[in-house]
Design an enzyme around this catalytic site. Structure first.
Site, PDB file in Angstrom:
ATOM      1  N   SER A  21       0.708  75.432 -13.691  1.00 13.64           N
ATOM      2  CA  SER A  21       1.699  74.374 -13.485  1.00 13.64           C
ATOM      3  C   SER A  21       2.059  73.631 -14.769  1.00 13.64           C
ATOM      4  O   SER A  21       2.251  72.417 -14.752  1.00 13.64           O
ATOM      5  CB  SER A  21       1.231  73.395 -12.395  1.00 13.64           C
ATOM      6  OG  SER A  21       1.101  74.065 -11.154  1.00 13.64           O
ATOM      7  N   HIS A  32      -5.659  88.469 -15.093  1.00 12.23           N
ATOM      8  CA  HIS A  32      -5.025  87.326 -14.426  1.00 12.23           C
ATOM      9  C   HIS A  32      -5.660  87.121 -13.053  1.00 12.23           C
ATOM     10  O   HIS A  32      -6.014  88.084 -12.374  1.00 12.23           O
ATOM     11  CB  HIS A  32      -3.513  87.566 -14.299  1.00 12.23           C
ATOM     12  CG  HIS A  32      -2.775  86.325 -13.914  1.00 12.23           C
ATOM     13  ND1 HIS A  32      -2.754  85.857 -12.614  1.00 12.23           N
ATOM     14  CD2 HIS A  32      -2.087  85.425 -14.651  1.00 12.23           C
ATOM     15  CE1 HIS A  32      -2.061  84.735 -12.578  1.00 12.23           C
ATOM     16  NE2 HIS A  32      -1.643  84.447 -13.801  1.00 12.23           N
ATOM     17  N   LYS A  61       5.576  87.208 -14.087  1.00 10.51           N
ATOM     18  CA  LYS A  61       4.999  87.747 -12.840  1.00 10.51           C
ATOM     19  C   LYS A  61       5.996  88.738 -12.215  1.00 10.51           C
ATOM     20  O   LYS A  61       6.737  89.396 -12.947  1.00 10.51           O
ATOM     21  CB  LYS A  61       4.602  86.604 -11.902  1.00 10.51           C
ATOM     22  CG  LYS A  61       3.689  85.596 -12.602  1.00 10.51           C
ATOM     23  CD  LYS A  61       3.024  84.625 -11.674  1.00 10.51           C
ATOM     24  CE  LYS A  61       2.150  83.678 -12.484  1.00 10.51           C
ATOM     25  NZ  LYS A  61       1.380  82.758 -11.649  1.00 10.51           N
ATOM     26  N   GLY A  70       0.779  77.768  -9.778  1.00  8.73           N
ATOM     27  CA  GLY A  70       1.865  77.777  -8.801  1.00  8.73           C
ATOM     28  C   GLY A  70       1.780  76.666  -7.766  1.00  8.73           C
ATOM     29  O   GLY A  70       2.502  76.679  -6.773  1.00  8.73           O
ATOM     30  N   GLU A  77      -7.029  79.472 -16.953  1.00  6.42           N
ATOM     31  CA  GLU A  77      -6.088  79.195 -15.868  1.00  6.42           C
ATOM     32  C   GLU A  77      -6.867  78.862 -14.598  1.00  6.42           C
ATOM     33  O   GLU A  77      -7.259  79.780 -13.860  1.00  6.42           O
ATOM     34  CB  GLU A  77      -5.205  80.421 -15.607  1.00  6.42           C
ATOM     35  CG  GLU A  77      -4.357  80.825 -16.793  1.00  6.42           C
ATOM     36  CD  GLU A  77      -3.103  81.588 -16.360  1.00  6.42           C
ATOM     37  OE1 GLU A  77      -2.011  81.125 -16.687  1.00  6.42           O
ATOM     38  OE2 GLU A  77      -3.222  82.614 -15.669  1.00  6.42           O
ATOM     39  N   GLU A 116      -4.418  86.489 -10.304  1.00 12.14           N
ATOM     40  CA  GLU A 116      -3.732  87.179  -9.198  1.00 12.14           C
ATOM     41  C   GLU A 116      -4.179  88.632  -9.123  1.00 12.14           C
ATOM     42  O   GLU A 116      -4.259  89.203  -8.032  1.00 12.14           O
ATOM     43  CB  GLU A 116      -2.210  87.050  -9.373  1.00 12.14           C
ATOM     44  CG  GLU A 116      -1.751  85.633  -9.034  1.00 12.14           C
ATOM     45  CD  GLU A 116      -0.547  85.139  -9.815  1.00 12.14           C
ATOM     46  OE1 GLU A 116       0.168  85.955 -10.427  1.00 12.14           O
ATOM     47  OE2 GLU A 116      -0.330  83.906  -9.826  1.00 12.14           O
ATOM     48  N   ASN A 155       4.697  84.172 -18.525  1.00 10.27           N
ATOM     49  CA  ASN A 155       4.304  85.243 -17.612  1.00 10.27           C
ATOM     50  C   ASN A 155       5.302  85.218 -16.457  1.00 10.27           C
ATOM     51  O   ASN A 155       5.229  84.355 -15.592  1.00 10.27           O
ATOM     52  CB  ASN A 155       2.869  84.993 -17.110  1.00 10.27           C
ATOM     53  CG  ASN A 155       2.461  85.991 -16.048  1.00 10.27           C
ATOM     54  OD1 ASN A 155       3.158  86.975 -15.790  1.00 10.27           O
ATOM     55  ND2 ASN A 155       1.311  85.733 -15.414  1.00 10.27           N
TER      56      ASN A 155
HETATM   57  P1  13P Z   1       2.447  78.597 -12.974  1.00 11.06           P
HETATM   58  O1  13P Z   1       2.898  78.084 -14.305  1.00 11.06           O
HETATM   59  O2  13P Z   1       3.598  79.046 -12.114  1.00 11.06           O
HETATM   60  O3  13P Z   1       1.510  77.674 -12.298  1.00 11.06           O
HETATM   61  O4  13P Z   1       1.624  79.954 -13.270  1.00 11.06           O
HETATM   62  C1  13P Z   1       0.636  79.946 -14.230  1.00 11.06           C
HETATM   63  C2  13P Z   1       0.187  81.343 -14.462  1.00 11.06           C
HETATM   64  O5  13P Z   1      -0.407  81.965 -13.595  1.00 11.06           O
HETATM   65  C3  13P Z   1       0.524  81.956 -15.750  1.00 11.06           C
HETATM   66  O6  13P Z   1      -0.135  83.171 -15.918  1.00 11.06           O
END
Ligand code: 13P
Length: 252
Positions: free
Chosen positions: A213, A95, A11, A173, A167, A97, A9
């Site tokens: 992560s 997601h 982002k 992150g 997640e 976010e 992803n």
């Molecule tokens: P990270 O791997 O940067 O922690 O992000 C995970 C994520 O949100 C994947 O959709």
């Protein structure tokens, strides 16, 4: 046995040229394929170009969101049919976010899931608890509510076109991944709950990715857990070498 599925992803990262190079490096590094399913999910503006890069290879293309209508007066939105049109096989829905910054509710997520499946996309449905939820022992209750809401009126046949990504928000992150045992416990709970909603066979076949992560050095222990069937990778998917190392950690 469930095939491992590693998806990147991206982002809101990359520009068209480095996105194309990144996708090309993933294609090259993967070669003629492995026993792992691999997808990259770039930002909307680059999907059509990256579709050309991954066409005919063992890397699939996914988008990061969609709007639950085919067409119409929805300024700024992108429909599942459009994603199919540019070559997407997958779409990430729900997601954290999007839930956090754009207020996607479980009902809205559910509408997106139905629309995406109807258009022929495979859905990566994201769920996960916050740190507050976990600290107050509400992890299972939150996952339960997200699953029940997001999977409303989804049949076992439809579930076969879905992947669930667990997640935990506190691991995204932050560099703090869930321990393999925390991931396993959550995944086992998700599978049990999905079995109640969609039946045992569908739940058994369901691929459940872990996200938060995931890095080359922790991927193998996470992916070795019996109910961890893959990874949804954020930051580490922006470096081809790291992403490919995570894919290799999933190869049996
Ligand atoms: P990270 O791997 O940067 O922690 O992000 C995970 C994520 O949100 C994947 O959709």
């Amino acid at each position: 046995m469930r095939k491992k599925f590693i998806a990147g992803n991206w982002k809101m990262n990359t520009r068209s040229i480095d996105g194309e190079l990144l996708a090309a490096d993933v294609v090259k590094g993967l070669g003629s394929g492995s026993n792992v399913t691999v997808a990259v999910c770039p930002p909307f503006p680059f999907l059509a170009r990256i579709a050309q890069v991954v066409k005919g290879t063992s890397v699939a293309l996914g988008a990061q969101n969609c709007y639950p209508k085919d067409d119409g007066a929805f300024t700024g939105e992108v429909s599942p049919a459009m994603l199919v049109d540019v070559g997407c096989a997958y779409v990430i829905i729900g997601h954290s976010e999007r839930r956090q910054f754009f207020h996607d509710t479980n009902d809205f997520v559910n509408a997106k899931v139905h629309a995406a499946l109807k258009a022929g996309l495979q859905v990566i449905l994201c769920i996960g608890e916050t740190l507050d939820d976990r600290k107050s022992n509400r992890t299972e209750a939150v996952l339960d509510a997200q699953l029940t809401g997001s999977l409303a009126k989804i049949t076992s046949v439809e579930l076969a076109k879905m992947v669930i990504a667990y997640e935990p928000v506190w691991a995204i992150g932050t560099g703090v991944n869930a321990t393999p045992q925390q991931a396993q416990d959550a995944h086992a709970f998700v599978r049990r709950r999905v079995a109640q909603l969609c039946g045992d066979a569908a739940a058994h076949a369901l691929v459940i990715q872990y996200g938060g992560s995931v890095k080359p050095d922790n991927a193998a222990t996470l992916l070795n857990q019996p109910d961890v069937d893959g990874a949804l990778v954020g930051g580490a998917s922006l470096k081809a070498d790291d992403f490919l190392a995570i894919v290799r950690a999933g190869v049996r």
